[in-house]
Design an enzyme around this catalytic site. Sequence first.
Site, PDB file in Angstrom:
ATOM      1  N   ASN A 201     -10.542   2.287 -14.317  1.00 36.59           N
ATOM      2  CA  ASN A 201     -11.883   1.405 -13.973  1.00 36.59           C
ATOM      3  C   ASN A 201     -11.923   0.221 -15.207  1.00 36.59           C
ATOM      4  OD1 ASN A 201     -12.791   4.560 -13.411  1.00 36.59           O
ATOM      5  ND2 ASN A 201     -12.883   3.023 -11.565  1.00 36.59           N
TER       6      ASN A 201
ATOM      7  N   ILE B  23     -15.115  -3.958 -17.548  1.00 39.07           N
ATOM      8  CA  ILE B  23     -15.587  -2.367 -17.125  1.00 39.07           C
ATOM      9  C   ILE B  23     -16.246  -2.471 -15.733  1.00 39.07           C
ATOM     10  CG2 ILE B  23     -16.770  -0.111 -17.484  1.00 39.07           C
ATOM     11  CD1 ILE B  23     -17.318  -1.500 -20.576  1.00 39.07           C
ATOM     12  N   CYS B  24     -15.409  -1.485 -14.836  1.00 36.08           N
ATOM     13  CA  CYS B  24     -16.130  -1.356 -13.624  1.00 36.08           C
ATOM     14  C   CYS B  24     -17.216  -0.302 -13.313  1.00 36.08           C
ATOM     15  CB  CYS B  24     -15.024  -1.334 -12.542  1.00 36.08           C
ATOM     16  SG  CYS B  24     -15.641  -1.271 -10.721  1.00 36.08           S
ATOM     17  N   LEU B  25     -18.393  -0.805 -13.633  1.00 39.55           N
ATOM     18  CA  LEU B  25     -19.367   0.254 -13.556  1.00 39.55           C
ATOM     19  C   LEU B  25     -20.652  -0.166 -12.804  1.00 39.55           C
ATOM     20  CD1 LEU B  25     -20.153   3.251 -14.871  1.00 39.55           C
ATOM     21  CD2 LEU B  25     -21.170   1.839 -16.831  1.00 39.55           C
TER      22      LEU B  25
END
Lengths: 137, 372
Positions: free
Chosen positions: A78, A85-87
């Site tokens: 991620n 960041i993929c959040l």
Amino acid sequence: MQRSARMKKELSLLMTQPPFGVSCWAEDENITHLQAIILGTEGSPYENGLFKLAIQIPDRYPFEPPKVQFMTPIYHPNIDNEGRICLDALQMPPKGKWKPSLTIYSLLMSIQVLMNEPNTDDPLMGDIVCKVYTLFA
Amino acid sequence: MSFSANICFERIFPQLIPLNEKLTQFRGFISALGEEFEVMLHLENGNLQLQGSWRLQQLLKPCHEAVVQSLKQSPELNIFLLELKDLLEKQLRQTKLRREILLPPPQYYSALLSHIAQSGWDKVEYVDPDLNTLHLRAKDENGRLHILQLHLPREYPKKPPVCSADLPEDFVFKWLTTSSLQDILEQFQTKLCFFQDFWMCMDEIDSSCWVLEPEKPRRKDCKRRLVLATNGSVQISVNPQCHRSIPECQFLGAERVIGPFRDNFNQNLEKWDVNSTILTNLKIVLDVKFPSPCSSNKEDYVVECGICYSFRLNDALPDKSCNNSHCSQLFHVECLIEWLRSVSTTTQSFSILFGECPYCDMVSHCCYWCSS
């Protein structure tokens, strides 16, 4: 206006009661650029690693989420090569789940959790998923 | 237009000396109202050049056009110089008059000083260097210190000073041409006496309740916002003229908290006793035990806004609470509107914004009324 009052409170909390395995500080009294270090959790592939992050607080904070990026290269499904960041908590709704009740403190905790438990349903780095998925499974 | 110098003007301006035989250059002084101004005159091809001292230039600056005009119209040098002298005298008189307007006459100071001496210099808290503004001290029966601010007009003591004081209403006083500061102070004392009981009631509230607003109550403040419980407060507006009667009450905070207090207030109104103090009455009518500064911390009741994490934002307090009784999170109206506006899922119907509470995520329970 709301940003400075809120950052003052948040920074003093981060100073006095930092989250476990995380430290966060302001670079030379400038409240718009923060730095953080997350310790790789014991038992995870990142054990004994120190991961540096850069946090940028936008003018409209807390009405907009802060921008958080890994400065230390990290192998994670991620997190891309640039450290992005993929959040969902780092994105505005309706796409993301940022809301003013979240804090820098809670974001760093979420990132720590994400490092230990990658979200394979929504990967940034497709090729990593296959390898890591078998590693974590 | 041509200029010619006539030797006869030597009699009118004896201080002007010709510098050459052709009578084209002069140097000397022009006197006006007993003051002398140095000038240089230079005639060339019928044109006149006038040079003068700095003070002359400053004086003639406002009437520059008149000088130019008389220069054009005068057939002879002596006529121009006479007109110049007239203009100078006019300007001098005006500046003199202006100076007299700026400063009060001597009678002002003698009257003021004798009046201060009569009241006693120990009553003077502050006086400005121009002796125009005066702050006088007065103590009331209960030892509270009050300051009376006076601004004295030029015509003092014929005209009354302008007074202002930290009182719940304007300080109006009687003034005769023979009055002095002492008369004002006596009337001020009478006024102070009138408010003794009002201040006694307000002081009792300030010392035994948590007052959220105003931050530092002044003597003139008739409003108090008092903590009832966590997330709930009441704002009372007391009428200083009949302060023991029922004040205007506005309940602020989470409905779950303030609802019962409002019901009590409406039911028990007839129990209000004008012989008791405001605090005693409020305790009975609201059926509340006000959190006391002796036994609690203000931080327990001062709940920060859930968005900006501060209590006071541009003098506003977090007033808006989440409608979900399990959440009841408080926000500043300003912060909440800004957040709801930045989320695309928020819907608006007339002046009402409907959106999710940033804390409990319940839409149906968290619609906010926000007048924008």
